[in-house]
Design a protein around this motif. Structure first.
Motif, PDB file in Angstrom:
ATOM      1  N   LYS A  65       1.562  12.694 -10.578  1.00 54.22           N
ATOM      2  CA  LYS A  65       1.487  11.570  -9.632  1.00 54.22           C
ATOM      3  C   LYS A  65       2.769  11.478  -8.797  1.00 54.22           C
ATOM      4  CE  LYS A  65      -1.762   8.336 -11.684  1.00 54.22           C
ATOM      5  NZ  LYS A  65      -1.921   6.983 -12.209  1.00 54.22           N
ATOM      6  N   ALA A  66       3.898  11.746  -9.410  1.00 55.25           N
ATOM      7  CA  ALA A  66       5.171  11.697  -8.685  1.00 55.25           C
ATOM      8  C   ALA A  66       5.217  12.791  -7.624  1.00 55.25           C
ATOM      9  CB  ALA A  66       6.341  11.835  -9.647  1.00 55.25           C
ATOM     10  N   ASP A  67       4.720  13.981  -7.944  1.00 56.21           N
ATOM     11  CA  ASP A  67       4.669  15.070  -6.959  1.00 56.21           C
ATOM     12  C   ASP A  67       3.773  14.694  -5.785  1.00 56.21           C
ATOM     13  OD1 ASP A  67       6.382  16.617  -8.432  1.00 56.21           O
ATOM     14  OD2 ASP A  67       4.798  17.886  -9.304  1.00 56.21           O
ATOM     15  N   PHE A  68       2.620  14.076  -6.086  1.00 55.28           N
ATOM     16  CA  PHE A  68       1.717  13.650  -5.025  1.00 55.28           C
ATOM     17  C   PHE A  68       2.385  12.602  -4.134  1.00 55.28           C
ATOM     18  CE2 PHE A  68      -1.416  10.613  -3.402  1.00 55.28           C
ATOM     19  CZ  PHE A  68      -2.154  11.467  -2.592  1.00 55.28           C
ATOM     20  N   ALA A  69       3.068  11.646  -4.736  1.00 51.31           N
ATOM     21  CA  ALA A  69       3.750  10.596  -3.967  1.00 51.31           C
ATOM     22  C   ALA A  69       4.808  11.213  -3.055  1.00 51.31           C
ATOM     23  CB  ALA A  69       4.382   9.575  -4.904  1.00 51.31           C
ATOM     24  N   ALA A  72      10.147   8.157  -2.711  1.00 45.17           N
ATOM     25  CA  ALA A  72       9.049   8.663  -3.540  1.00 45.17           C
ATOM     26  C   ALA A  72       9.557   9.249  -4.853  1.00 45.17           C
ATOM     27  CB  ALA A  72       8.242   9.700  -2.771  1.00 45.17           C
ATOM     28  N   SER A  73      10.771   9.748  -4.853  1.00 48.18           N
ATOM     29  CA  SER A  73      11.314  10.320  -6.088  1.00 48.18           C
ATOM     30  C   SER A  73      11.591   9.238  -7.141  1.00 48.18           C
ATOM     31  CB  SER A  73      12.590  11.110  -5.800  1.00 48.18           C
ATOM     32  OG  SER A  73      13.580  10.252  -5.261  1.00 48.18           O
ATOM     33  N   ASP A  74      11.641   7.977  -6.716  1.00 47.54           N
ATOM     34  CA  ASP A  74      11.864   6.876  -7.651  1.00 47.54           C
ATOM     35  C   ASP A  74      10.573   6.348  -8.275  1.00 47.54           C
ATOM     36  OD1 ASP A  74      14.576   6.929  -7.172  1.00 47.54           O
ATOM     37  OD2 ASP A  74      14.466   5.437  -5.573  1.00 47.54           O
ATOM     38  N   CYS A  75       9.430   6.894  -7.861  1.00 49.48           N
ATOM     39  CA  CYS A  75       8.147   6.380  -8.353  1.00 49.48           C
ATOM     40  C   CYS A  75       8.035   6.469  -9.867  1.00 49.48           C
ATOM     41  CB  CYS A  75       6.980   7.131  -7.713  1.00 49.48           C
ATOM     42  SG  CYS A  75       6.681   6.626  -6.019  1.00 49.48           S
ATOM     43  N   LYS A  76       8.633   7.478 -10.449  1.00 51.16           N
ATOM     44  CA  LYS A  76       8.553   7.610 -11.911  1.00 51.16           C
ATOM     45  C   LYS A  76       9.245   6.425 -12.584  1.00 51.16           C
ATOM     46  CE  LYS A  76       8.697  11.910 -13.662  1.00 51.16           C
ATOM     47  NZ  LYS A  76       9.188  13.266 -13.933  1.00 51.16           N
ATOM     48  N   LYS A  95      17.575  -9.418   5.327  1.00 49.74           N
ATOM     49  CA  LYS A  95      17.728  -8.232   4.476  1.00 49.74           C
ATOM     50  C   LYS A  95      16.337  -7.833   3.999  1.00 49.74           C
ATOM     51  CE  LYS A  95      21.296  -7.738   1.780  1.00 49.74           C
ATOM     52  NZ  LYS A  95      22.258  -7.953   0.677  1.00 49.74           N
ATOM     53  N   MET A  96      15.692  -6.978   4.777  1.00 48.18           N
ATOM     54  CA  MET A  96      14.342  -6.538   4.450  1.00 48.18           C
ATOM     55  C   MET A  96      14.404  -5.332   3.513  1.00 48.18           C
ATOM     56  SD  MET A  96      12.336  -8.574   5.932  1.00 48.18           S
ATOM     57  CE  MET A  96      12.872 -10.010   6.835  1.00 48.18           C
ATOM     58  N   PRO A  97      13.503  -5.288   2.539  1.00 51.56           N
ATOM     59  CA  PRO A  97      13.532  -4.175   1.584  1.00 51.56           C
ATOM     60  C   PRO A  97      13.043  -2.882   2.221  1.00 51.56           C
ATOM     61  CG  PRO A  97      11.593  -5.496   1.198  1.00 51.56           C
ATOM     62  CD  PRO A  97      12.393  -6.192   2.269  1.00 51.56           C
ATOM     63  N   GLU A  98      13.601  -1.801   1.762  1.00 50.34           N
ATOM     64  CA  GLU A  98      13.124  -0.479   2.159  1.00 50.34           C
ATOM     65  C   GLU A  98      12.086  -0.037   1.132  1.00 50.34           C
ATOM     66  OE1 GLU A  98      13.974   1.436   4.860  1.00 50.34           O
ATOM     67  OE2 GLU A  98      15.132  -0.277   5.573  1.00 50.34           O
ATOM     68  N   LEU A  99      11.183   0.803   1.571  1.00 50.50           N
ATOM     69  CA  LEU A  99      10.269   1.394   0.602  1.00 50.50           C
ATOM     70  C   LEU A  99      11.089   2.229  -0.367  1.00 50.50           C
ATOM     71  CD1 LEU A  99       7.328   2.645   2.829  1.00 50.50           C
ATOM     72  CD2 LEU A  99       7.221   0.878   1.081  1.00 50.50           C
ATOM     73  N   PRO A 100      10.731   2.195  -1.637  1.00 51.00           N
ATOM     74  CA  PRO A 100      11.471   3.039  -2.568  1.00 51.00           C
ATOM     75  C   PRO A 100      11.218   4.505  -2.248  1.00 51.00           C
ATOM     76  CG  PRO A 100       9.567   2.065  -3.649  1.00 51.00           C
ATOM     77  CD  PRO A 100       9.671   1.450  -2.285  1.00 51.00           C
ATOM     78  N   LEU A 116       0.823  -1.216   0.000  1.00 54.54           N
ATOM     79  CA  LEU A 116       0.000   0.000   0.000  1.00 54.54           C
ATOM     80  C   LEU A 116       0.855   1.264   0.000  1.00 54.54           C
ATOM     81  CD1 LEU A 116      -2.732  -1.085   2.577  1.00 54.54           C
ATOM     82  CD2 LEU A 116      -2.992  -0.889   0.088  1.00 54.54           C
ATOM     83  N   LEU A 117       1.908   1.288   0.799  1.00 53.37           N
ATOM     84  CA  LEU A 117       2.737   2.483   0.928  1.00 53.37           C
ATOM     85  C   LEU A 117       3.642   2.707  -0.277  1.00 53.37           C
ATOM     86  CD1 LEU A 117       3.701   2.150   4.690  1.00 53.37           C
ATOM     87  CD2 LEU A 117       2.068   3.765   3.687  1.00 53.37           C
ATOM     88  N   SER A 118       3.883   1.660  -1.044  1.00 54.25           N
ATOM     89  CA  SER A 118       4.771   1.790  -2.207  1.00 54.25           C
ATOM     90  C   SER A 118       3.988   1.951  -3.512  1.00 54.25           C
ATOM     91  CB  SER A 118       5.681   0.564  -2.313  1.00 54.25           C
ATOM     92  OG  SER A 118       4.910  -0.584  -2.636  1.00 54.25           O
ATOM     93  N   ASN A 119       2.706   2.252  -3.394  1.00 53.33           N
ATOM     94  CA  ASN A 119       1.861   2.418  -4.584  1.00 53.33           C
ATOM     95  C   ASN A 119       1.753   1.139  -5.410  1.00 53.33           C
ATOM     96  OD1 ASN A 119       1.158   5.295  -4.411  1.00 53.33           O
ATOM     97  ND2 ASN A 119       3.362   5.565  -4.583  1.00 53.33           N
TER      98      ASN A 119
END
Length: 179
Positions: free
Chosen positions: A126-130, A113-117, A106-111, A81-84
């Protein structure tokens, strides 16, 4: 895992009620006669394939399992949910490599938000909103709870009741800050 949204029956509230549910194995967990604690159970000879939502102990043959496996999976739902909509270990090309890292803690980190594109092919809006959303106190609270749920050791994970209490406490605090 599934999410149910519904208005509370018989309630005058306008907001929907969110229920999280998991019917993974539908296993009845017995309690110890001596200390009344839930007994762990084991799944032997079963090799899980395809899902990186599972807890580390589910990838180990005959490892003790408890209700903590569901809390870990809930943390994975929060990750999604948090990673879109990205699955845990989304950046891995091999399922087997993801499982190796799960077993190495080794648990993944959320990407970021600037990587959403890059990952989700977001347009600029959408990237600005994220990016804005990632700085919101509720997002930060859910991210913190997600990390606790996805703790490597089952004994370090909160119980499902503790997750509910953390969510209610954080929501109350955030509501007070915004009123």
């Amino acid at each position: 895992q599934l999410l149910l949204f519904d208005s509370p029956q018989g309630s005058e509230e306008d907001f929907p009620l969110l229920q999280l549910n998991d019917f993974n194995r539908g296993r009845y967990i017995k309690r110890s006669v001596s200390n009344k604690e839930p007994c762990p159970f084991q799944m032997c000879g079963i090799r899980h394939r395809g899902s990186t939502y599972r807890s580390p102990e589910e990838y180990i043959d005959c490892a003790d399992q408890s209700a903590a496996i569901d809390v870990f999976s809930l943390g994975s739902v929060f990750f999604f949910l948090l990673s879109n909509g990205l699955k845990p270990y989304f950046e891995y090309s091999s399922y087997d490599q993801a499982v190796k890292d799960i077993l190495r803690d080794k648990m993944p980190e959320l990407p970021d938000a600037s990587d959403c594109k890059e990952y989700l092919y977001f347009n600029d809006k959408k990237a600005d909103f994220a990016m804005k959303r990632s700085k919101h106190p509720l997002f930060i609270a859910l991210q913190d709870i997600m990390k606790k749920c996805r703790s490597f050791k089952p004994e370090d994970r909160p119980t499902s009741l503790e997750v509910v209490q953390m969510l209610e406490e954080r929501l109350q605090r955030i509501s007070e800050d915004y009123l």
